[in-house]
Design an enzyme around this catalytic site. Structure first.
Site, PDB file in Angstrom:
ATOM      1  N   ASP A  52      -9.544  36.986 -22.404  1.00 15.81           N
ATOM      2  CA  ASP A  52      -9.649  35.967 -23.633  1.00 15.81           C
ATOM      3  C   ASP A  52      -9.957  34.670 -23.113  1.00 15.81           C
ATOM      4  O   ASP A  52      -9.343  34.260 -22.174  1.00 15.81           O
ATOM      5  CB  ASP A  52      -8.321  36.130 -24.691  1.00 15.81           C
ATOM      6  CG  ASP A  52      -8.742  35.641 -26.004  1.00 15.81           C
ATOM      7  OD1 ASP A  52      -9.967  35.591 -26.342  1.00 15.81           O
ATOM      8  OD2 ASP A  52      -8.102  35.370 -26.991  1.00 15.81           O
ATOM      9  N   ASN A  57     -15.552  42.343 -32.643  1.00 12.17           N
ATOM     10  CA  ASN A  57     -16.538  41.310 -31.943  1.00 12.17           C
ATOM     11  C   ASN A  57     -17.778  41.274 -32.621  1.00 12.17           C
ATOM     12  O   ASN A  57     -18.533  40.161 -32.441  1.00 12.17           O
ATOM     13  CB  ASN A  57     -16.419  41.118 -30.416  1.00 12.17           C
ATOM     14  CG  ASN A  57     -15.269  40.831 -29.580  1.00 12.17           C
ATOM     15  OD1 ASN A  57     -14.730  41.528 -28.856  1.00 12.17           O
ATOM     16  ND2 ASN A  57     -14.560  40.109 -30.605  1.00 12.17           N
TER      17      ASN A  57
HETATM   18  C1  IPE Z   1      -9.878  40.239 -27.898  1.00 15.01           C
HETATM   19  O1  IPE Z   1     -10.348  39.080 -28.253  1.00 15.01           O
HETATM   20  C2  IPE Z   1     -11.298  41.303 -27.697  1.00 15.01           C
HETATM   21  C3  IPE Z   1     -11.523  41.018 -26.095  1.00 15.01           C
HETATM   22  C4  IPE Z   1     -11.206  40.387 -25.430  1.00 15.01           C
HETATM   23  C5  IPE Z   1     -12.652  41.747 -25.835  1.00 15.01           C
HETATM   24  P1  IPE Z   1     -10.542  38.154 -29.427  1.00 15.01           P
HETATM   25  O2  IPE Z   1     -11.007  36.931 -28.972  1.00 15.01           O
HETATM   26  O3  IPE Z   1     -11.947  39.015 -29.835  1.00 15.01           O
HETATM   27  O4  IPE Z   1      -9.495  38.327 -30.157  1.00 15.01           O
HETATM   28  P2  IPE Z   1      -8.912  37.530 -31.609  1.00 15.01           P
HETATM   29  O5  IPE Z   1     -10.103  37.688 -32.624  1.00 15.01           O
HETATM   30  O6  IPE Z   1      -8.746  36.245 -31.048  1.00 15.01           O
HETATM   31  O7  IPE Z   1      -7.664  38.284 -32.165  1.00 15.01           O
HETATM   32  C1  IPE Z   2     -13.241  36.664 -24.579  1.00 14.95           C
HETATM   33  O1  IPE Z   2     -13.380  35.156 -24.909  1.00 14.95           O
HETATM   34  C2  IPE Z   2     -14.501  37.588 -24.580  1.00 14.95           C
HETATM   35  C3  IPE Z   2     -14.889  38.127 -25.804  1.00 14.95           C
HETATM   36  C4  IPE Z   2     -14.017  38.422 -26.765  1.00 14.95           C
HETATM   37  C5  IPE Z   2     -16.122  38.963 -25.688  1.00 14.95           C
HETATM   38  P1  IPE Z   2     -13.695  34.668 -26.254  1.00 14.95           P
HETATM   39  O2  IPE Z   2     -14.909  34.442 -26.634  1.00 14.95           O
HETATM   40  O3  IPE Z   2     -12.902  35.399 -27.286  1.00 14.95           O
HETATM   41  O4  IPE Z   2     -13.099  33.040 -26.330  1.00 14.95           O
HETATM   42  P2  IPE Z   2     -12.375  32.252 -26.970  1.00 14.95           P
HETATM   43  O5  IPE Z   2     -11.249  33.115 -27.639  1.00 14.95           O
HETATM   44  O6  IPE Z   2     -13.340  31.847 -28.263  1.00 14.95           O
HETATM   45  O7  IPE Z   2     -11.990  31.264 -26.449  1.00 14.95           O
HETATM   46 MG    MG Z   3     -10.906  35.276 -28.131  1.00 15.07          MG
END
Ligand code: IPE
Ligand code: IPE
Ligand code: MG
Length: 254
Positions: free
Chosen positions: A31, A79
């Site tokens: 994340d 996502n």
């Molecule tokens: C969790 O991250 C999913 C992945 C790392 C693929 P998100 O960024 O989607 O999670 P939330 O929305 O902050 O809970």
């Molecule tokens: C994790 O990084 C990757 C995916 C969930 C695909 P994020 O895209 O969730 O990054 P933040 O949480 O917005 O910083």
């Molecule tokens: Mg995230």
């Protein structure tokens, strides 16, 4: 010597690690890509792009450490709520990773697996996944499992449907449904449960990841954003894991 030869016991000791206290299976919620990019005034996709470098580094490190399995949460079933442009760039990066890394994954002797609803992905990506799984199916190194279009509640729902169908067809007696029957109906069938779950970017939540499988996993949250997470951060998690007292509801053995 190739740079991905397994670590010796002496090398592990220098890292304050010990073979017998390493986790078998580590699962990572990668994340913070977007926040990493935003902090630098870059578009979110730059964070995702840079995150691929972390994937390479951590896969190699986990394999050198001799772990049995590394599972990476790449894309959740939730996502899809993201803007279309981010989604298409994420899918492009995923495809690129599958194509570019296939030889390297095979060369390292890894066995490649995917959990998630693969049929919900672009057919081209489905093909790339199948090609990598087939190529590496006979390898005996670490299992590299990517969670793509994965959601744990969805996984459990599908497992319940599958078991209900077996009951209706007279193939399964409801009284015989055990924890292992359920585990076998999940997408992770045959895989060990994670011993350690790492989440980056300071978020203390699970976000629909492996709910059944992490009942007794140790949790470790890093303040590093995924694009800057490297081998030494991974080893810090393992050093911390080494000092955990896993009781599984019982009492400390010492
Ligand atoms: C969790 O991250 C999913 C992945 C790392 C693929 P998100 O960024 O989607 O999670 P939330 O929305 O902050 O809970
Ligand atoms: C994790 O990084 C990757 C995916 C969930 C695909 P994020 O895209 O969730 O990054 P933040 O949480 O917005 O910083
Ligand atoms: Mg995230």
């Amino acid at each position: 010597m190739s740079k991905d030869v397994p670590y010796t016991d002496a090398q592990l000791a220098a890292f304050d690690l010990e073979r017998s206290s390493l986790p078998r299976h580590v699962a990572i919620i990668m994340d913070g890509n977007g926040r990493w990019a935003r902090k630098r005034g870059l578009p979110r996709i730059e964070g995702h792009r840079r995150g691929v470098g972390s994937v390479r580094a951590i896969v190699e490190e986990a394999s050198r450490l001799g772990l049995q399995q590394l599972t990476l949460y790449c894309f959740s079933s939730e996502n899809w709520k993201r803007p279309p442009r981010e989604l298409s760039l994420l899918m492009h990066l995923l495809r690129q990773y599958l194509v570019e890394e296939r030889r390297e994954i095979h060369r390292q002797g890894l066995r490649f697996r995917v959990i998630g609803v693969i049929s919900g992905l672009d057919p081209v990506i489905q093909q790339e996944i199948a090609a990598t799984e087939q190529l590496t199916a006979e390898n005996d190194g670490m299992t590299l499992c990517l969670a793509i279009n994965y959601g744990s509640r969805q996984e459990i729902t599908l497992a319940v449907q599958q078991l209900a169908l077996a009951v209706r067809n007279g193939e399964l007696d409801p009284q015989q449904i055990s924890e292992s029957t359920i585990a076998s109906a999940l997408m992770t069938s045959g895989m060990p449960d994670p011993d350690l779950v790492i989440r980056t970017a300071s978020e203390f939540r699970i976000s629909n990841f492996l709910l059944w499988q992490i009942s007794y996993s140790e949790l470790w949250v890093s303040d590093r954003h995924w694009p800057e997470f490297r081998a030494e951060d991974f080893r810090s998690a393992l050093q911390d894991f080494r000092r955990r007292d896993r009781r599984f509801g019982g009492l400390t053995t010492e």
